[in-house]
Design an enzyme around this catalytic site. Structure first.
Site, PDB file in Angstrom:
ATOM      1  N   ASN A  12      15.843  18.175  13.345  1.00  0.00           N
ATOM      2  CA  ASN A  12      14.660  19.007  13.608  1.00  0.00           C
ATOM      3  C   ASN A  12      14.119  19.449  12.253  1.00  0.00           C
ATOM      4  O   ASN A  12      14.713  20.301  11.596  1.00  0.00           O
ATOM      5  CB  ASN A  12      15.067  20.215  14.469  1.00  0.00           C
ATOM      6  CG  ASN A  12      13.919  21.188  14.667  1.00  0.00           C
ATOM      7  OD1 ASN A  12      12.770  20.901  14.299  1.00  0.00           O
ATOM      8  ND2 ASN A  12      14.205  22.348  15.239  1.00  0.00           N
ATOM      9  N   LYS A  14      11.514  21.083  11.564  1.00  0.00           N
ATOM     10  CA  LYS A  14      10.819  22.379  11.618  1.00  0.00           C
ATOM     11  C   LYS A  14       9.495  22.305  10.828  1.00  0.00           C
ATOM     12  O   LYS A  14       8.875  21.253  10.779  1.00  0.00           O
ATOM     13  CB  LYS A  14      11.745  23.498  11.126  1.00  0.00           C
ATOM     14  CG  LYS A  14      13.068  23.533  11.928  1.00  0.00           C
ATOM     15  CD  LYS A  14      13.900  24.758  11.686  1.00  0.00           C
ATOM     16  CE  LYS A  14      15.165  24.681  12.531  1.00  0.00           C
ATOM     17  NZ  LYS A  14      16.020  25.850  12.417  1.00  0.00           N
ATOM     18  N   HIS A  98      12.779  26.092  21.730  1.00  0.00           N
ATOM     19  CA  HIS A  98      13.593  26.436  20.554  1.00  0.00           C
ATOM     20  C   HIS A  98      13.556  27.952  20.349  1.00  0.00           C
ATOM     21  O   HIS A  98      12.514  28.587  20.565  1.00  0.00           O
ATOM     22  CB  HIS A  98      13.065  25.709  19.312  1.00  0.00           C
ATOM     23  CG  HIS A  98      14.019  25.789  18.149  1.00  0.00           C
ATOM     24  ND1 HIS A  98      14.147  26.914  17.376  1.00  0.00           N
ATOM     25  CD2 HIS A  98      14.919  24.890  17.666  1.00  0.00           C
ATOM     26  CE1 HIS A  98      15.076  26.706  16.462  1.00  0.00           C
ATOM     27  NE2 HIS A  98      15.563  25.483  16.613  1.00  0.00           N
ATOM     28  N   GLU A 100      13.257  29.692  17.801  1.00  0.00           N
ATOM     29  CA  GLU A 100      12.225  30.158  16.877  1.00  0.00           C
ATOM     30  C   GLU A 100      10.890  30.330  17.605  1.00  0.00           C
ATOM     31  O   GLU A 100      10.103  31.212  17.275  1.00  0.00           O
ATOM     32  CB  GLU A 100      12.125  29.195  15.680  1.00  0.00           C
ATOM     33  CG  GLU A 100      13.304  29.414  14.727  1.00  0.00           C
ATOM     34  CD  GLU A 100      13.746  28.187  13.969  1.00  0.00           C
ATOM     35  OE1 GLU A 100      13.008  27.189  13.932  1.00  0.00           O
ATOM     36  OE2 GLU A 100      14.858  28.231  13.408  1.00  0.00           O
ATOM     37  N   GLU A 168      22.112  26.394  21.050  1.00  0.00           N
ATOM     38  CA  GLU A 168      21.923  26.799  19.659  1.00  0.00           C
ATOM     39  C   GLU A 168      22.037  28.322  19.553  1.00  0.00           C
ATOM     40  O   GLU A 168      21.039  29.035  19.747  1.00  0.00           O
ATOM     41  CB  GLU A 168      20.543  26.375  19.161  1.00  0.00           C
ATOM     42  CG  GLU A 168      20.334  24.879  19.107  1.00  0.00           C
ATOM     43  CD  GLU A 168      19.304  24.494  18.060  1.00  0.00           C
ATOM     44  OE1 GLU A 168      19.664  23.794  17.111  1.00  0.00           O
ATOM     45  OE2 GLU A 168      18.136  24.917  18.178  1.00  0.00           O
ATOM     46  N   GLY A 174      20.622  28.415  10.569  1.00  0.00           N
ATOM     47  CA  GLY A 174      20.176  28.678   9.199  1.00  0.00           C
ATOM     48  C   GLY A 174      21.030  29.680   8.444  1.00  0.00           C
ATOM     49  O   GLY A 174      20.641  30.168   7.388  1.00  0.00           O
ATOM     50  N   SER A 211      23.758  25.401  11.985  1.00  0.00           N
ATOM     51  CA  SER A 211      24.519  25.161  10.749  1.00  0.00           C
ATOM     52  C   SER A 211      25.458  23.965  10.840  1.00  0.00           C
ATOM     53  O   SER A 211      26.586  24.002  10.342  1.00  0.00           O
ATOM     54  CB  SER A 211      25.290  26.425  10.338  1.00  0.00           C
ATOM     55  OG  SER A 211      24.374  27.445   9.983  1.00  0.00           O
ATOM     56  N   GLY A 232      19.181  21.238  11.719  1.00  0.00           N
ATOM     57  CA  GLY A 232      17.995  21.758  11.036  1.00  0.00           C
ATOM     58  C   GLY A 232      18.052  21.431   9.559  1.00  0.00           C
ATOM     59  O   GLY A 232      17.754  20.315   9.130  1.00  0.00           O
TER      60      GLY A 232
HETATM   61  P1  13P Z   1      20.200  24.751  11.022  1.00  0.00           P
HETATM   62  O1  13P Z   1      20.944  23.444  11.150  1.00  0.00           O
HETATM   63  O2  13P Z   1      19.396  24.857   9.786  1.00  0.00           O
HETATM   64  O3  13P Z   1      21.123  25.917  11.266  1.00  0.00           O
HETATM   65  O4  13P Z   1      19.116  24.764  12.229  1.00  0.00           O
HETATM   66  C1  13P Z   1      19.528  24.519  13.520  1.00  0.00           C
HETATM   67  C2  13P Z   1      18.335  24.381  14.392  1.00  0.00           C
HETATM   68  O5  13P Z   1      17.642  25.343  14.655  1.00  0.00           O
HETATM   69  C3  13P Z   1      18.009  23.036  14.892  1.00  0.00           C
HETATM   70  O6  13P Z   1      17.038  23.091  15.888  1.00  0.00           O
END
Ligand code: 13P
Length: 266
Positions: A12, A14, A98, A100, A168, A174, A211, A232
């Site tokens: 992803n 983002k 998601h 976010e 997630e 992150g 992560s 991510g």
């Molecule tokens: P990270 O791998 O940066 O923690 O992000 C995970 C994520 O939100 C994937 O959609």
């Protein structure tokens, strides 16, 4: 059916990467090394980099996906992109709900379900995201919170062929702090039971995100309850993403998926 792999590994991206950077990154993702049955690979660039990533990937077996869609085919919805448009742009899947978007765009589970329904109708495979924040984890109500999210977001038409659930935990996204194998097993077992109750024997895959890095991908994907990963930050680095793919190939070719719980109980 586009998603056949025993493990599904998705990057992803983002809100990162210009068209040139997306071209460079997509062109360095490893060719699928094993049969399509073993590992399915996907990347989700920003809308404006979809065409660049699609054109520069090494193989059509690297699936292209959107990071979101609006649940109406077309109309006066300035700034939005429909599932039908993503399909037209060459996408095979789309990420819905998601955390976010649930947080920054205040998306409700009801709205997420509408998006997922429209995506399935358009012929896209849905990656349906659920996950609790640190507050629910600390309070101890994380299982019921995520179960409610899943029940309210899951379209009635969901099947293993058209939908994958992504667990997630927000506190792991992150932060560099991934969920422990016990945390992952507990939640995936719980969600599998809910999916079983709602959909019967053949339930959708459940992948883990939060992560995931080269140094923990093997351990996480070795868990039998984990059907892949949603990556991510590490997916923005070709070497890191390729190392995660290598872990998936290693697991599927050696059949090293092992249930630590049964070992611990011995
Ligand atoms: P990270 O791998 O940066 O923690 O992000 C995970 C994520 O939100 C994937 O959609």
């Amino acid at each position: 059916m586009v998603v056949q792999g025993e493990l599904f590994v998705i990057g992803n991206w983002k809100m990162h990467l210009t068209q040139q950077a997306a071209t460079d990154l997509a062109s360095t993702i490893s060719d699928p090394k094993t049969s399509h049955d073993a590992v399915t690979i996907g990347i989700a660039p920003s809308f404006v980099a979809l065409a660049a990533a699609k054109a520069s990937r090494k193989s059509d077996d690297i699936l292209i996906g959107g990071q979101d869609c609006y649940p109406v085919d077309e109309g006066a919805y300035t700034g939005s992109v429909s599932a039908a448009m993503l399909r037209d742009a060459g996408c095979s899947f789309v990420i819905c709900g998601h955390s976010e978007r649930r947080t920054h765009q205040q998306e409700t589970s009801h709205f997420v379900r509408e998006k997922a329904e429209s995506a399935i109708k358009a012929g896209l495979h849905v990656i349906l995201c659920v996950g609790e924040n640190a507050g629910f984890r600390e309070h101890g109500s994380y299982l019921s919170f995520v179960e409610t999210q899943l029940r309210e977001s899951l379209p009635a038409s969901a099947t293993r062929e058209n939908l994958t659930v992504a667990y997630e935990p927000i506190w792991a996204i992150g932060t560099g702090k991934h969920a422990s194998r016990t945390d992952i097993e507990e939640m995936h077992d719980h969600l599998k039971a809910v999916l079983h109750e709602l959909l019967g024997e053949k339930i959708p895959r459940i992948i883990y995100g939060g992560s995931v890095k080269p140094n923990n991908a093997l351990e996480i994907m070795s868990l039998p309850v984990v059907d892949g990963v949603l990556v991510g930050g590490a997916s923005l680095d070709a070497a890191a993403f390729n190392a995660i793919l290598d872990a998936a190939y290693q697991i599927t070719s050696n059949q090293t998926r092992d249930d630590g719980r049964s070992k611990a109980a011995q």
